[in-house]
Design a protein around this motif. Structure first.
Motif, PDB file in Angstrom:
ATOM      1  N   VAL A   1      -7.639   6.993  -2.236  1.00  0.00           N
ATOM      2  CA  VAL A   1      -8.219   7.300  -3.536  1.00  0.00           C
ATOM      3  C   VAL A   1      -9.730   7.395  -3.439  1.00  0.00           C
ATOM      4  O   VAL A   1     -10.376   6.707  -2.633  1.00  0.00           O
ATOM      5  N   TRP A   2     -10.276   8.281  -4.279  1.00  0.00           N
ATOM      6  CA  TRP A   2     -11.735   8.362  -4.431  1.00  0.00           C
ATOM      7  C   TRP A   2     -12.058   8.595  -5.896  1.00  0.00           C
ATOM      8  O   TRP A   2     -11.356   9.332  -6.598  1.00  0.00           O
ATOM      9  N   ASN A   3     -13.118   7.959  -6.334  1.00  0.00           N
ATOM     10  CA  ASN A   3     -13.620   8.117  -7.690  1.00  0.00           C
ATOM     11  C   ASN A   3     -15.120   7.852  -7.643  1.00  0.00           C
ATOM     12  O   ASN A   3     -15.615   7.166  -6.735  1.00  0.00           O
ATOM     13  N   ARG A   4     -15.852   8.394  -8.604  1.00  0.00           N
ATOM     14  CA  ARG A   4     -17.293   8.150  -8.604  1.00  0.00           C
ATOM     15  C   ARG A   4     -17.610   6.663  -8.717  1.00  0.00           C
ATOM     16  O   ARG A   4     -18.600   6.186  -8.165  1.00  0.00           O
TER      17      ARG A   4
ATOM     18  N   GLY B   1      -1.313   5.655  -9.401  1.00  0.00           N
ATOM     19  CA  GLY B   1      -0.418   4.514  -9.301  1.00  0.00           C
ATOM     20  C   GLY B   1       1.036   4.908  -9.113  1.00  0.00           C
ATOM     21  O   GLY B   1       1.809   4.194  -8.457  1.00  0.00           O
ATOM     22  N   ARG B   2       1.423   6.044  -9.654  1.00  0.00           N
ATOM     23  CA  ARG B   2       2.800   6.512  -9.498  1.00  0.00           C
ATOM     24  C   ARG B   2       3.137   6.783  -8.034  1.00  0.00           C
ATOM     25  O   ARG B   2       4.275   6.556  -7.601  1.00  0.00           O
ATOM     26  N   TYR B   3       2.181   7.290  -7.276  1.00  0.00           N
ATOM     27  CA  TYR B   3       2.444   7.521  -5.858  1.00  0.00           C
ATOM     28  C   TYR B   3       2.638   6.200  -5.121  1.00  0.00           C
ATOM     29  O   TYR B   3       3.514   6.092  -4.237  1.00  0.00           O
ATOM     30  N   LEU B   4       1.885   5.191  -5.486  1.00  0.00           N
ATOM     31  CA  LEU B   4       2.105   3.873  -4.891  1.00  0.00           C
ATOM     32  C   LEU B   4       3.474   3.338  -5.287  1.00  0.00           C
ATOM     33  O   LEU B   4       4.193   2.771  -4.458  1.00  0.00           O
ATOM     34  N   ASP B   5       3.844   3.535  -6.563  1.00  0.00           N
ATOM     35  CA  ASP B   5       5.157   3.078  -7.028  1.00  0.00           C
ATOM     36  C   ASP B   5       6.290   3.702  -6.223  1.00  0.00           C
ATOM     37  O   ASP B   5       7.365   3.098  -6.075  1.00  0.00           O
ATOM     38  N   ASN B   6       6.060   4.930  -5.732  1.00  0.00           N
ATOM     39  CA  ASN B   6       7.104   5.651  -5.012  1.00  0.00           C
ATOM     40  C   ASN B   6       6.983   5.538  -3.497  1.00  0.00           C
ATOM     41  O   ASN B   6       7.641   6.278  -2.769  1.00  0.00           O
TER      42      ASN B   6
ATOM     43  N   ILE C   1      -6.392  -0.417  -5.059  1.00  0.00           N
ATOM     44  CA  ILE C   1      -6.648  -0.907  -3.699  1.00  0.00           C
ATOM     45  C   ILE C   1      -5.860  -2.189  -3.458  1.00  0.00           C
ATOM     46  O   ILE C   1      -5.246  -2.382  -2.395  1.00  0.00           O
ATOM     47  N   ALA C   2      -5.830  -3.058  -4.459  1.00  0.00           N
ATOM     48  CA  ALA C   2      -5.067  -4.304  -4.336  1.00  0.00           C
ATOM     49  C   ALA C   2      -3.579  -4.042  -4.151  1.00  0.00           C
ATOM     50  O   ALA C   2      -2.866  -4.849  -3.540  1.00  0.00           O
ATOM     51  N   ARG C   3      -3.118  -2.898  -4.661  1.00  0.00           N
ATOM     52  CA  ARG C   3      -1.696  -2.533  -4.534  1.00  0.00           C
ATOM     53  C   ARG C   3      -1.408  -1.780  -3.243  1.00  0.00           C
ATOM     54  O   ARG C   3      -0.247  -1.449  -2.983  1.00  0.00           O
ATOM     55  N   GLY C   4      -2.444  -1.481  -2.446  1.00  0.00           N
ATOM     56  CA  GLY C   4      -2.209  -0.858  -1.152  1.00  0.00           C
ATOM     57  C   GLY C   4      -2.877   0.472  -0.927  1.00  0.00           C
ATOM     58  O   GLY C   4      -2.756   1.048   0.166  1.00  0.00           O
ATOM     59  N   ALA C   5      -3.585   1.001  -1.921  1.00  0.00           N
ATOM     60  CA  ALA C   5      -4.290   2.267  -1.719  1.00  0.00           C
ATOM     61  C   ALA C   5      -5.488   2.067  -0.792  1.00  0.00           C
ATOM     62  O   ALA C   5      -6.102   0.996  -0.768  1.00  0.00           O
ATOM     63  N   ARG C   6      -5.823   3.107  -0.067  1.00  0.00           N
ATOM     64  CA  ARG C   6      -7.022   3.084   0.786  1.00  0.00           C
ATOM     65  C   ARG C   6      -8.191   3.661   0.009  1.00  0.00           C
ATOM     66  O   ARG C   6      -8.100   4.772  -0.514  1.00  0.00           O
ATOM     67  N   TRP C   7      -9.275   2.915  -0.072  1.00  0.00           N
ATOM     68  CA  TRP C   7     -10.485   3.432  -0.705  1.00  0.00           C
ATOM     69  C   TRP C   7     -11.185   4.377   0.261  1.00  0.00           C
ATOM     70  O   TRP C   7     -11.389   4.050   1.428  1.00  0.00           O
ATOM     71  N   ALA C   8     -11.534   5.550  -0.204  1.00  0.00           N
ATOM     72  CA  ALA C   8     -12.198   6.549   0.617  1.00  0.00           C
ATOM     73  C   ALA C   8     -13.667   6.636   0.230  1.00  0.00           C
ATOM     74  O   ALA C   8     -14.034   6.480  -0.940  1.00  0.00           O
TER      75      ALA C   8
END
Length: 289
Positions: free
Chosen positions: A29-32, A18-23, A41-48
């Protein structure tokens, strides 16, 4: 715009991503489990779809996963990040891994033309989310300078412990000392309880006296109250870190009896409640004989 891939969205990784989005960085992003990424994702991250998909075209890939096996999988496994990274990209391992794993991973990633930095962190999840972590870095000086724009959003302090592996060595020392402190705190509180002392006074004295440390301050009242809500660090994770630290220590010292005793205490804590807060060590220590 600089692009970052963030892999591993647990208690610490979620806030760090989230800090990278803040900046204002472009973040994949990827997670299991995708559910942990939904607000990002709602804040703008791309789901991988995979670590490799997250790493495609990224200037830096940052990982925050549980252990050596998870680290190997997300970097070097099937659809691992390294397979998709562009030459010269930064590989920043923030997970707490073993010293040997840090060295082996560095060798393999450097062999692929990547810039590897071991960068474990200290701080609670709230610090991760607010960019107030301390980063414990092992890197060549030039590599650290290249990485600084990607480290700055995460932290207030960077401690550079020398070449690759140095940050991991210090993190293992730090977490091993934490294991010793928490195990001894549980025993001290159990002794005070059996002796019939005023436990509110005991908790106050421990948190303000000569034995006070951040671990003692954080856990003393929680142990006295048996309040383990909002776990920030589990028994299983502390056990893993202590085991890695003892394995390293035994290659450097002739004997580490205090460290081995703390690890043995966490063997029990891991068996008792592996995914609960490590403060529940008090329940083990205070059981009737």
């Amino acid at each position: 715009m600089a692009t970052v891939a963030f892999i591993g969205l647990g208690r610490m990784g979620h806030g760090m991503a989230g800090r990278y989005l803040d900046n204002g960085l472009a973040v994949a992003v990827w997670n299991r489990s995708k559910v942990k990424a939904e607000d990002l994702i709602a804040r703008g991250a791309r789901w991988a779809a995979s670590p490799a998909d997250a790493a495609e075209g990224a200037d830096a890939v940052v990982t925050m996963v549980a252990d050596d096996a998870a680290s190997s999988a997300v970097w070097l496994g099937k659809d691992g990040a390294a397979s998709a990274m562009k030459p010269g990209a930064l590989a920043i391992e923030c997970s707490t891994v073993s010293y040997q794993h840090a060295l082996d991973l560095a060798r393999q990633l450097r062999g692929r033309g990547l810039v590897y930095i071991d960068c474990p962190v200290t701080g609670l999840p709230e610090a991760a989310a607010s960019g107030k972590l301390t980063l414990l870095v092992g890197a060549e000086p030039a590599d650290l300078e290249k990485a600084r724009p990607f480290l700055a959003p995460l932290c207030t302090t960077i401690r550079h412990f020398g070449a690759v592996g140095g940050g991991t060595v210090y993190k293992l020392i730090n977490n091993l000392m934490g294991a010793v402190q928490i195990a001894s705190l549980a025993e001290g509180i159990a002794i005070a309880e059996r002796a019939g002392l005023d436990m509110n006074l005991v908790a106050e004295a421990m948190a303000t006296g000569a034995v006070a440390s951040p671990q003692v301050i954080r856990h003393s009242r929680r142990m006295v109250a048996r309040d383990f809500s909002g776990a920030s660090f589990t028994a299983a994770l502390r056990h893993k870190d202590a085991a890695y630290a003892v394995a390293l220590a035994e290659t450097l010292l002739s004997g580490v009896p205090v460290s081995r005793a703390a690890l043995a205490a966490y063997d029990e804590a891991k068996a008792h409640a592996p995914d609960d807060d490590e403060g529940r060590m008090i329940e083990i220590v205070s059981r009737p004989k």
